[in-house]
Design an enzyme around this catalytic site. Structure first.
Site, PDB file in Angstrom:
ATOM      1  N   SER A  64       0.802  -1.230   0.000  1.00  0.00           N
ATOM      2  CA  SER A  64       0.000   0.000   0.000  1.00  0.00           C
ATOM      3  C   SER A  64       0.831   1.275   0.000  1.00  0.00           C
ATOM      4  CB  SER A  64      -0.957   0.017   1.189  1.00  0.00           C
ATOM      5  OG  SER A  64      -2.075  -0.814   0.924  1.00  0.00           O
ATOM      6  N   LYS A  67       0.177   3.656  -2.763  1.00  0.00           N
ATOM      7  CA  LYS A  67      -0.855   4.693  -2.709  1.00  0.00           C
ATOM      8  C   LYS A  67      -0.278   6.098  -2.543  1.00  0.00           C
ATOM      9  CE  LYS A  67      -4.571   1.719  -0.923  1.00  0.00           C
ATOM     10  NZ  LYS A  67      -3.939   0.426  -0.563  1.00  0.00           N
ATOM     11  N   SER A 126      -6.735   3.422   3.801  1.00  0.00           N
ATOM     12  CA  SER A 126      -5.965   2.603   2.861  1.00  0.00           C
ATOM     13  C   SER A 126      -6.879   1.798   1.940  1.00  0.00           C
ATOM     14  CB  SER A 126      -5.008   1.657   3.603  1.00  0.00           C
ATOM     15  OG  SER A 126      -3.973   1.233   2.750  1.00  0.00           O
ATOM     16  N   LYS A 229       2.467   6.635   5.694  1.00  0.00           N
ATOM     17  CA  LYS A 229       1.665   5.545   5.112  1.00  0.00           C
ATOM     18  C   LYS A 229       2.207   4.185   5.514  1.00  0.00           C
ATOM     19  CE  LYS A 229      -1.774   4.135   2.648  1.00  0.00           C
ATOM     20  NZ  LYS A 229      -1.853   2.932   3.505  1.00  0.00           N
TER      21      LYS A 229
END
Length: 389
Positions: A64, A67, A126, A229
């Site tokens: 992730s 992202k 997320s 993140k």
């Protein structure tokens, strides 16, 4: 020719300041911290300097962390007015049906959703469904968006990164490195500070009557951490990009840590905080030169004026081990003679910062003004003078 800037040496000793670097700190003598991760990088975003790293170019599955690039492209689109933050979009079946077992914000084709909600869903929750919806909003399709992701990665200098989708679900064509992710994280914060402030420090978000907490534990553990993140897949392990902004003299100093491949959510937070604290405790970052500050006035030949002011295009900083800044010695390397015409912002030479006989930073020194050619008589006179120089 090398010319020592004696006028700056006294100020260096007095202020005990340092100069910004674009490379790994060569003068770093401290042993690496023991970080329980497959790879890691500690970047000082204020000086744009990697303080230390381990396996920084190891190819990893970014999960992730992908992202961050998705958000960066959405922020670009908002800045360029190609999207509006309050714009409502229709959720596609593809976005709605994205891997049901993965993280989602639970958007629905029957309910239009705003770009603002999708960004909170992307960054805080997320949501893989939010990733696809935003990709389609920017580029029309996720495939077209992936082309933009890879083009942007190349532009930013992320040489070991390839994207296959907008969310980071496993794909053999989705890979990166801790070093490349450091580049991306620092650019997002620098290029879009207001969006970063709005979304990345948010601890929880509610959409569709479902509240989800930000998975970045450091937002609760350290008040100076304001992002960034998390990522996790079976192959990637537990990953975290975190950023802290702490007082530094009269300003602030931002460090960014990238930790990949840890064994648990708790360990990635623990090791990230350890890395951030190590950087703040053992290194200093101090501003040395202001943007457009004339650091020297040099002789010019065959020009409409006999002198030119030189300096830098941006404020300059350096990060060095504590206690070493006062030993810095600046030296200017340039070609001589300088002959007009000289355009503003053209490169005049290189400033090297020397520490104990070693160069720890190098920066291009630029002309701060235009110097047109002199008249034919002036040029002829300087040609004669140069014969005896």
């Amino acid at each position: 020719m090398k010319k020592t800037l004696s006028s700056l040496l006294s100020s260096l000793a007095f202020l005990a300041v340092t100069l910004s670097s674009i490379s790994v700190a060569q003068a770093q003598t401290l042993p690496k911290p023991l970080i329980d991760a497959k790879s890691w990088v500690l970047l000082d975003a204020t000086s744009n300097q990697v303080i230390n790293s381990d396996n920084a170019t190891l190819q990893i599955e970014p999960a992730s962390l992908t992202k961050i690039m998705t958000a960066y492209l959405v922020f670009n689109a908002l800045k360029e007015k190609r999207l509006d933050i309050n714009q409502q979009i229709t959720v596609s079946t593809r976005a709605w049906k994205v891997d049901a077992s993965s993280s989602k914000m639970f958007i629905d084709p029957a309910t239009p959703v705003s770009i603002n909600d999708l960004l909170f869903g992307l960054i805080v929750q997320s949501g893989n469904d939010a990733s696809v919806a935003l990709a389609e909003a920017v580029a029309g399709s996720e495939e077209a968006f992936v082309v933009q992701m890879n083009r942007e990665a190349a532009r930013l200098g992320m040489k070991a990164t390839r994207y296959a989708n907008s969310h980071g679900l496993p794909s053999p064509d989705n890979f990166s490195t801790a070093y490349d992710l450091a580049i991306l994280a620092s650019r997002l914060i620098a290029d879009h500070p207001e969006y970063y402030k709005t979304y990345y420090s948010t601890k929880s978000y509610t959409y569709n009557k479902i509240t989800q907490a930000n998975r970045n534990r450091l937002l609760w553990l350290d008040p100076t951490v304001d992002g960034m993140k998390t990522g996790h897949t079976e192959a990637a392990g537990y990953c975290l990009i975190s950023s802290a902004n702490r007082p530094n003299g009269n300003g602030q100093r931002r460090l960014i840590s990238i930790v990949t491949g840890t064994k648990s959510d708790q360990i990635r937070a623990q090791e990230s905080l350890k890395l951030l604290n190590w950087g703040y405790l053992n290194f200093d970052t101090v501003k040395l030169y202001d943007k457009a500050q004339a650091i020297e006035t040099l002789d010019v030949w065959k020009g409409s004026q006999g002198k030119i002011k030189v300096g830098f295009r941006q404020d300059l900083y350096v990060t060095l081990p504590k206690g070493s800044a006062a030993r810095l010695k600046p030296a200017l390397e340039r070609k001589d003679p300088l002959v007009a015409p000289i355009a503003a912002n053209s490169r005049i030479g290189t400033m090297k910062m020397m520490l104990d006989g070693k160069a720890v930073a190098e920066f291009p020194v630029l002309a701060l003004e235009d110097v047109p050619q002199a008249s034919i008589f002036g040029r002829a006179w300087d040609s004669i003078r140069l014969l005896f120089k």
